[in-house]
Every structure is written in C-alpha cells, then in structure tokens.
Design an enzyme around this catalytic site. Sequence first.
Site, PDB file in Angstrom:
ATOM      1  N   ASP A  69       0.888  -0.732   0.245  1.00 17.35           N
ATOM      2  CA  ASP A  69      -0.111  -0.176   0.087  1.00 17.35           C
ATOM      3  C   ASP A  69       0.902   0.763   0.163  1.00 17.35           C
ATOM      4  OD1 ASP A  69      -2.806  -0.729  -0.462  1.00 17.35           O
ATOM      5  OD2 ASP A  69      -3.453  -0.139   1.804  1.00 17.35           O
ATOM      6  N   ASP A 129       3.311  -8.330   9.480  1.00 16.67           N
ATOM      7  CA  ASP A 129       3.307  -7.573   9.041  1.00 16.67           C
ATOM      8  C   ASP A 129       5.030  -7.419   8.352  1.00 16.67           C
ATOM      9  OD1 ASP A 129       0.856  -6.510   9.731  1.00 16.67           O
ATOM     10  OD2 ASP A 129       1.549  -6.201  11.899  1.00 16.67           O
ATOM     11  N   ASP A 166       7.377  -5.936   9.033  1.00 12.27           N
ATOM     12  CA  ASP A 166       8.666  -5.996  10.117  1.00 12.27           C
ATOM     13  C   ASP A 166       8.796  -7.515  10.990  1.00 12.27           C
ATOM     14  OD1 ASP A 166       6.979  -4.999  11.995  1.00 12.27           O
ATOM     15  OD2 ASP A 166       8.125  -5.261  13.097  1.00 12.27           O
ATOM     16  N   ASP A 206      -8.020  -6.444  14.136  1.00 14.16           N
ATOM     17  CA  ASP A 206      -7.715  -7.248  14.757  1.00 14.16           C
ATOM     18  C   ASP A 206      -8.490  -7.693  15.382  1.00 14.16           C
ATOM     19  OD1 ASP A 206      -6.400  -5.141  15.942  1.00 14.16           O
ATOM     20  OD2 ASP A 206      -4.097  -6.095  15.645  1.00 14.16           O
TER      21      ASP A 206
END
Length: 688
Positions: free
Chosen positions: A269, A328, A330, A422
């Site tokens: 994104d 995610d 990282d 979430d």
Amino acid sequence: MAPSWWGRSGGGGVGNGGGTPVVVKMENPNWSISEVEAAEVAPGSPAGAGKAGRGKNARQITWVLLLKAHRAAGRLTGAASAALAVASAARRRVASGRTDADAAPGESTALRARSYGCIRVSLVLSLLLLAVEVAAYLQGWHLEEVASLLAVDGLFAASYAGWMRLRLDYLAPPLQFLTNACVALFMVQSIDRLVLCLGCFWIRFKGIKPVPQAAAAGKPDVEAGAGDYPMVLVQMPMCNEREVYQQSIGAVCNLDWPKSNFLVQVLDDSDDATTSALIKEEVEKWQREGVRIIYRHRVIRDGYKAGNLKSAMNCSYVKDYEFVVIFDADFQPQADFLKRTVPHFKGKDDVGLVQARWSFVNKDENLLTRLQNVNLCFHFEVEQQVNGAFLNFFGFNGTAGVWRIKALEDSGGWMERTTVEDMDIAVRAHLKGWKFVFLNDVECQCELPESYEAYRKQQHRWHSGPMQLFRLCFVDIIKSKIGFWKKFNLIFLFFLLRKLILPFYSFTLFCVILPMTMFVPEAELPAWVVCYIPATMSILNILPAPKSFPFIVPYLLFENTMSVTKFNAMISGLFQLGSAYEWVVTKKSGRSSEGDLVGLVEKHSKQQRVGSAPNLDALTKEESNPKKDSKKKKHNRIYRKELALSFLLLTAAARSLLSAQGIHFYFLLFQGVSFLVVGLDLIGEQVE
C-alpha cells in the site's frame, strides 16, 4: 642504595631498630598500604631512632594518602565530566526540539488547546498554593486549628483560615470519595492481574500446552508428502516500510512448506513510487527462484490495513486455500513456523485461529525498548496464554497468526470501521463460537519502536481502537448466543477492566488525585496505594522477563507516564473524537533477527543479481536517496502535556515535604522527573 624502609631484612627491620615499617607495593596502581606493622625497639638503640623511623613512616603514609586523594579527585572529575556530557547532550536535544509533538492529524486544535490549558491552569494554581502553604508553614499555622487561626489578627491569617475551612468542608469530601473509588478500581484491576499470574503459574506447574492431534512436522521430506499438507495463503501487508521489506519477504519465502501448497501475497500500500518499485523487484526476484509469490498494489488505498487485507481476500484464487497467515512487514518467521502452527487445526473443526507469540530483535537497544519488552512479555506469557488455555479466546495480535479462512468468512471478514481490525475480527469470531489457540513456544521475531514518538502513536492507536470497537459491538455481544460467563468476560474483563478502567485509574489516581491530596491533606491516599501495591504489581509484570528486573523502578514510573497518552486515546475512542481514526505506520529500523537468515537472503540476492538485469530506475533512485537521507537531521519533540504534568508533580512533591509524607514525596519526585525526561524526549532514539 635503597632506603632502609624499602624492604625488611631477616634481622628484624631497620637496623634491628624501632619504628613502624611500611611496605608499599609499587606495582599496585592503587598505591594501597599493604602492611603496617609495629616493631619493638631493640634494647640499647638510640633514643631518637624510633622517632626518626616514625617520622619517615609518617611521610610515606602521607604520600600514600595524597595518592589516594588524587585518585578520588580523578573519579570525581570523571563523574563531573560525565554529568556535564549528559547535560550537554540533553541541552542539544532540547535545543533541537519541536513543540508540534502533541499534534494529531485528526484532532481539533481547540480540543488539544483545552486539554493543555487545563493542565497549565492546574500548574499555576498549585504554584500559588505552594507559596501560601510555605508562608503558613513558616508561621507555624499548619499545626493550628481553624478556630485558633481566626483569633489571629491579620488578613493573611484570616484568609488561610478560610482556605482551611474550604478544604475541610467542601473540597476534602468529594476528593476523598473520588480517591476511594479509584482505589477500589485499582484493587479490582490488581486482583485481575494476580489471578492471571496464578493462572500462568498453574499452566507452568501442570505443563499445560496445546498439542496438535497430528503433527506434519514429523515428516522429514517436505516434497514427498505434499498432498498431506493443506493449502496455505501467506499475506504480507506493508506500507512505505522500505527498511524491512527485503528481509521479511526473504524469511517468508524460505518457509519450510511444499512450494505447491502455499502462495505469498505481498500487499503493498506504499504511496512512495521508489519503495513500491523496490518491493516489486524483490518479488520478481523470488518468482525467478521458483517461489509462488504475487505482488499487489491497490489504486484506491482506503481502509488502511483492513482495507488492504479485505481487497486481497476478494481474489478469485483464495477459494482454493484453507488457511491464511498474516505477517506484518517487520516480522521474520522461522522456517518451521507453518509446521508448528497449522497442525493445531487438524481434527479440530471449531478452531479458527492459532496465534504465535512475538519476540524482539532490538529489545536491548535502549531503555524504551527494554521497558516495552517487559510489557509485551507479560502480555504474551500471561494474558494471552492464560486466556487461550482457559477461555479459548484472546485478542488477535494482527500478525504472526494463522486463520481458518472459513472462520474469517463466517465472522464477516475484515472491516474498516476501527483502527484495530485485528481485535474486531477476533471478537466477531468469538461471538460466532470459534475457538482460539495460543502457542507460547512458537516465536516470531519483529521490531519494537525505538523512538518515543513512534511508540506514542502506536499506543494511541492500540488504546483508542478498543473503545471504538466496544461502542460498535456492545449490542451484538448482548444479543449473541454465547454463554453468560463469556459475555461477562468479554464486556467486563476484556473491554471495561483492561481497556478502559486501567488507563483511567492510572492517570486519575497518580497524576490527578495524588497531587491534589498534597494540597488538600484532609483527603488521604494511603501509602500502600502509592508504593507497596504498585511495586508488587510491577514485580509480577516483570517476572516473564527476569533479565529486566534491574529496570523495575523505571518501568513503574514509565507506565504511569504513559497513562497520559493512553487516557487521551481512551477518551478519543470512547467519544469518537478525530484522533481516534488516526492511523500512522510505526517507524521501522530494519534490524535483522537471525544472522543465518540474513545470510541466506543475501546469498539469494547475489545469485539473482548475477543472473538478471536490475531495475535501473529503481537502483538510481535508491542510490540517490542515501544522499538525501544523510542531510536529514534528527531532532527531539517537546511534549507540552508531559512537561506541564512534570512541574505539577514536582510542585506537589515540594508540598508533601511540609506534611512530612516521605513515601508520597519520593514517589512524586521520581514520577515528576520521569515526566520531565519523557516531556523533553530524552528517552529512546531521536526522530528524523
């Protein structure tokens, strides 16, 4: 010839005469006296021999003492130099500070000004009251009753008597009521924390852990039994995270799973063209290596992460997959991640989520990351594990989790209505009857925010979103078909106690009520509330991370300091203020988790660069960016609310001295210093 006192001969010292021989080890840099021994004066020796020896020995002792004094002075000089260096560094960081830290893109300027103005008015009022109390203390009026003060002539005495009567009759009763209410909430939350710790102890004592019915990890040959492995979709949402994309994509592409049975979706994104080009090139590199990986970039970027995931789940090929894993940008999973998580679904059709715990590659980077590590270790080791073992429900952490796609679809899929998508999907799945499994022994490494600015924005999102969600799903919880105790746990424990009451009483009790009780001493806050119970709770919090025990005091103070941010976030989410809809991607530094993993990624990278033509435009931009980045200067942000609260607490600490409240004084003093350090952004890394 060496002087007679240098050594000792077998004849008994200095010419067998008197004196006090001193042996000084010259090779010892400490110049310490190693032996001082008195010898008897031999008969027939001259009368002045003993005095002469003592004179020489006294001179030697003087020299040794001078050397010790010189060394002590050197230490003091070193300490002073270090203190000056710290002060100079603090001055430089403050000088480069910016006062726009309190700004939030969606928050109204008027609301922010009112919040800061209330704290500033409280500070000015406390300073005036402190001046009045000091003057009254010097007059000895603090020991007098109101009636006796009325007999004293003078306007100041009458005014102070009126102030005492106002405190006693009008201010103390409501303040004491509010104090008692907050203490009651504090005790309820402490009991909840204690019960969670007892549950964790019971899990360890009994060796309770989720066990899969069939473990695919037992098969040595991955390709031999590919038909026995379910189809897994791996999603990697990312947005302008240039520092970490390469190592995270490399880690996911090296997962130990049949290549024909899993597909990687890189959901980019990013609005930065250079970053998008680099990510796309990395995906193409792994495609040439034979990995089934797809690059997706949305044209209309709405809904933040939830919108990104929702768009990816609408792809036609998703129907061919049974499970979806989310990482995610990282996060760097171990190669056996899927083999240790997916088997927990087999034979358990009611299991909708398997969540792994996080570990952190930069937990020892600075004081801020160490304190975050304490919090998150308790969250995973205690909260998530206990709730998963006894309730089969916990909040999905947004990443490092495996979802059954059927559970996602049955719960309504991803929704963009809050910033905690979430937690939203986890609550809706729980209301549908799906069970969750938490694996405390499966870790996925990631990064902690290294700057206070990044951590502050992350915590604001994490504490405003749950209040938004509570408003939206409260009616659904009441109408759901789950049992009464599950509804009670969801409403009272999960939302109210741990998401609303905790930040409310932390801020109100320690940052508002405690300073007020110093200026209105008729309302009392017991010492056990200020010191003993918080210290006990901090010890419980730090048990899952025993290496962090030396940081228990900074942890306690920092948690109270963060209550300002959490309280503001809770209020904004509860009343749907503008800042509740703010979404800021947490800044990453790109630290590696495992040396061998990075080496493997670099190996693949080198092989690919030799055999393929690179994207010249992307590389040109990549080479030019470091020059631009090198010109960027790091700066501090000045947090006005924290600074104002710091001075307020320090003023209250000075007032507590007049009442001889030792524990309250030390707590207010150290808490005020903690707010000062955070307000000047002296904790964590500077931001660019």
